[in-house]
Design a protein around this motif. Sequence first.
Motif, PDB file in Angstrom:
ATOM      1  N   PHE A  87     -47.775  14.154  -1.547  1.00 50.67           N
ATOM      2  CA  PHE A  87     -46.768  14.018  -0.486  1.00 50.67           C
ATOM      3  C   PHE A  87     -45.750  15.157  -0.437  1.00 50.67           C
ATOM      4  CE2 PHE A  87     -48.151   9.575  -1.162  1.00 50.67           C
ATOM      5  CZ  PHE A  87     -48.563   9.303   0.128  1.00 50.67           C
ATOM      6  N   ASN A  88     -45.808  16.078  -1.399  1.00 48.45           N
ATOM      7  CA  ASN A  88     -44.867  17.205  -1.410  1.00 48.45           C
ATOM      8  C   ASN A  88     -43.428  16.727  -1.278  1.00 48.45           C
ATOM      9  OD1 ASN A  88     -44.087  19.909  -1.498  1.00 48.45           O
ATOM     10  ND2 ASN A  88     -44.249  20.167   0.719  1.00 48.45           N
ATOM     11  N   ALA A  89     -43.088  15.686  -2.017  1.00 49.69           N
ATOM     12  CA  ALA A  89     -41.766  15.075  -1.910  1.00 49.69           C
ATOM     13  C   ALA A  89     -40.658  16.015  -2.362  1.00 49.69           C
ATOM     14  CB  ALA A  89     -41.718  13.791  -2.740  1.00 49.69           C
ATOM     15  N   VAL A  90     -39.503  15.861  -1.737  1.00 54.74           N
ATOM     16  CA  VAL A  90     -38.284  16.525  -2.204  1.00 54.74           C
ATOM     17  C   VAL A  90     -37.690  15.595  -3.257  1.00 54.74           C
ATOM     18  CG1 VAL A  90     -36.006  17.392  -1.572  1.00 54.74           C
ATOM     19  CG2 VAL A  90     -37.918  17.604   0.045  1.00 54.74           C
ATOM     20  N   LEU A  91     -37.831  15.961  -4.505  1.00 55.65           N
ATOM     21  CA  LEU A  91     -37.437  15.070  -5.601  1.00 55.65           C
ATOM     22  C   LEU A  91     -35.991  15.328  -5.998  1.00 55.65           C
ATOM     23  CD1 LEU A  91     -40.715  15.219  -7.714  1.00 55.65           C
ATOM     24  CD2 LEU A  91     -39.986  13.466  -6.085  1.00 55.65           C
ATOM     25  N   ILE A  92     -35.206  14.267  -5.965  1.00 50.61           N
ATOM     26  CA  ILE A  92     -33.778  14.347  -6.246  1.00 50.61           C
ATOM     27  C   ILE A  92     -33.471  13.615  -7.548  1.00 50.61           C
ATOM     28  CG2 ILE A  92     -31.464  13.739  -5.432  1.00 50.61           C
ATOM     29  CD1 ILE A  92     -32.863  15.872  -3.731  1.00 50.61           C
ATOM     30  N   GLN A  93     -32.768  14.271  -8.430  1.00 52.57           N
ATOM     31  CA  GLN A  93     -32.342  13.631  -9.679  1.00 52.57           C
ATOM     32  C   GLN A  93     -31.116  12.764  -9.382  1.00 52.57           C
ATOM     33  OE1 GLN A  93     -32.179  11.913 -12.661  1.00 52.57           O
ATOM     34  NE2 GLN A  93     -33.596  13.599 -13.149  1.00 52.57           N
ATOM     35  N   ARG A  94     -31.299  11.451  -9.555  1.00 48.77           N
ATOM     36  CA  ARG A  94     -30.207  10.529  -9.219  1.00 48.77           C
ATOM     37  C   ARG A  94     -29.140  10.441 -10.301  1.00 48.77           C
ATOM     38  NH1 ARG A  94     -33.806   5.582  -6.775  1.00 48.77           N
ATOM     39  NH2 ARG A  94     -35.072   6.051  -8.607  1.00 48.77           N
ATOM     40  N   ASP A  95     -29.471  10.824 -11.514  1.00 52.29           N
ATOM     41  CA  ASP A  95     -28.497  10.845 -12.604  1.00 52.29           C
ATOM     42  C   ASP A  95     -27.705  12.147 -12.519  1.00 52.29           C
ATOM     43  OD1 ASP A  95     -27.094  11.010 -15.009  1.00 52.29           O
ATOM     44  OD2 ASP A  95     -28.683  10.041 -16.160  1.00 52.29           O
ATOM     45  N   ARG A  96     -26.422  12.048 -12.207  1.00 50.47           N
ATOM     46  CA  ARG A  96     -25.602  13.236 -12.004  1.00 50.47           C
ATOM     47  C   ARG A  96     -25.593  14.150 -13.224  1.00 50.47           C
ATOM     48  NH1 ARG A  96     -21.967  13.003  -7.664  1.00 50.47           N
ATOM     49  NH2 ARG A  96     -22.001  11.021  -6.516  1.00 50.47           N
ATOM     50  N   GLU A  97     -25.634  13.572 -14.414  1.00 52.18           N
ATOM     51  CA  GLU A  97     -25.559  14.371 -15.629  1.00 52.18           C
ATOM     52  C   GLU A  97     -26.813  15.206 -15.864  1.00 52.18           C
ATOM     53  OE1 GLU A  97     -24.609  11.847 -18.888  1.00 52.18           O
ATOM     54  OE2 GLU A  97     -22.633  11.292 -18.112  1.00 52.18           O
ATOM     55  N   LEU A  98     -27.910  14.815 -15.246  1.00 50.95           N
ATOM     56  CA  LEU A  98     -29.176  15.534 -15.437  1.00 50.95           C
ATOM     57  C   LEU A  98     -29.494  16.489 -14.294  1.00 50.95           C
ATOM     58  CD1 LEU A  98     -31.433  12.607 -16.761  1.00 50.95           C
ATOM     59  CD2 LEU A  98     -30.235  14.364 -18.101  1.00 50.95           C
ATOM     60  N   ARG A  99     -28.646  16.531 -13.273  1.00 51.45           N
ATOM     61  CA  ARG A  99     -28.915  17.371 -12.109  1.00 51.45           C
ATOM     62  C   ARG A  99     -28.794  18.859 -12.429  1.00 51.45           C
ATOM     63  NH1 ARG A  99     -25.483  14.134  -7.462  1.00 51.45           N
ATOM     64  NH2 ARG A  99     -26.932  12.371  -7.230  1.00 51.45           N
ATOM     65  N   GLU A 100     -29.751  19.617 -11.906  1.00 55.63           N
ATOM     66  CA  GLU A 100     -29.713  21.066 -12.016  1.00 55.63           C
ATOM     67  C   GLU A 100     -29.401  21.715 -10.670  1.00 55.63           C
ATOM     68  OE1 GLU A 100     -33.404  22.289 -13.673  1.00 55.63           O
ATOM     69  OE2 GLU A 100     -33.040  21.352 -15.628  1.00 55.63           O
ATOM     70  N   ALA A 101     -29.422  20.902  -9.596  1.00 55.12           N
ATOM     71  CA  ALA A 101     -29.133  21.422  -8.257  1.00 55.12           C
ATOM     72  C   ALA A 101     -28.465  20.343  -7.432  1.00 55.12           C
ATOM     73  CB  ALA A 101     -30.420  21.888  -7.580  1.00 55.12           C
ATOM     74  N   ASP A 102     -27.677  20.749  -6.453  1.00 53.94           N
ATOM     75  CA  ASP A 102     -27.017  19.814  -5.560  1.00 53.94           C
ATOM     76  C   ASP A 102     -28.051  19.184  -4.624  1.00 53.94           C
ATOM     77  OD1 ASP A 102     -25.598  19.629  -2.591  1.00 53.94           O
ATOM     78  OD2 ASP A 102     -24.371  18.843  -4.233  1.00 53.94           O
ATOM     79  N   PRO A 103     -28.118  17.841  -4.539  1.00 51.81           N
ATOM     80  CA  PRO A 103     -29.130  17.192  -3.697  1.00 51.81           C
ATOM     81  C   PRO A 103     -29.071  17.612  -2.235  1.00 51.81           C
ATOM     82  CG  PRO A 103     -28.133  15.594  -5.183  1.00 51.81           C
ATOM     83  CD  PRO A 103     -27.328  16.856  -5.307  1.00 51.81           C
ATOM     84  N   VAL A 104     -27.877  17.747  -1.678  1.00 55.29           N
ATOM     85  CA  VAL A 104     -27.750  18.133  -0.269  1.00 55.29           C
ATOM     86  C   VAL A 104     -28.281  19.551  -0.061  1.00 55.29           C
ATOM     87  CG1 VAL A 104     -26.147  18.560   1.635  1.00 55.29           C
ATOM     88  CG2 VAL A 104     -25.831  16.571   0.149  1.00 55.29           C
ATOM     89  N   GLU A 105     -27.972  20.452  -0.979  1.00 53.65           N
ATOM     90  CA  GLU A 105     -28.480  21.819  -0.875  1.00 53.65           C
ATOM     91  C   GLU A 105     -30.003  21.845  -0.978  1.00 53.65           C
ATOM     92  OE1 GLU A 105     -26.597  24.295  -3.737  1.00 53.65           O
ATOM     93  OE2 GLU A 105     -24.596  24.099  -2.850  1.00 53.65           O
TER      94      GLU A 105
END
Length: 214
Positions: A87-105
């Motif tokens: 599905f070529n999903a845009v995968l978003i890390q929901r745990d803020r502490e584990l995020r490497e990129a801004d979800p909106v960006e």
Amino acid sequence: MRALIAKFAAEIVLLFARAVTAVRATWHESGLPRRRSVYFANHSSHGDFVLIWTVLPPRLRRRVRPVAGADYWLKSKLTSFIGRDVFNAVLIQRDRELREADPVETMAQALDEGSSLIFFPEGTRNQTEAQLLPFKSGLFHLATARPDVDLVPVWIANLNRVMPKGEFVPIPLICTVTFGAPMHLASGEAKEAFIERAHAALLALSPKQAGGSE
């Protein structure tokens, strides 16, 4: 070879979804979207984005990407293959502490690359008796970042009955996917006003709102 397997798997998912749900689409009188869109929908099942993907014409299906939680789709090799390759999903890390990129960006970049998105503004699956949970702020921030993109409300009906929580065998039922009129963030519109307007636009597509049953 991996790409060929993913393409074959996508066809199997397409045929299975149609066979089990007999899904049909109802489009707004304005017709099919003609440019990049964010399809924002109600969310009660992990299969919600599959039904939207299934009813889209091939030319739109090829460039649509679901926005999904990385914690769920990357938990195993199988789900990772389905999420990333099929599905070529845009995968978003929901745990803020584990995020490497801004979800909106991340979502905005996918739009800039020519993709449309399937997005669930409730932020989580609705397991309550309410028709629609309150929206998180993600849709507003995405609309602010890319105000020229069409925001298309989409109501998915009956899928939660096809695969009730805790069941492993789907119950064949007719599902519908109803597309509303595209909307945009108005100039100077406040976050609360926009979220309320988007929430109302989606809820208005529900069969219950029209006096039917879901």
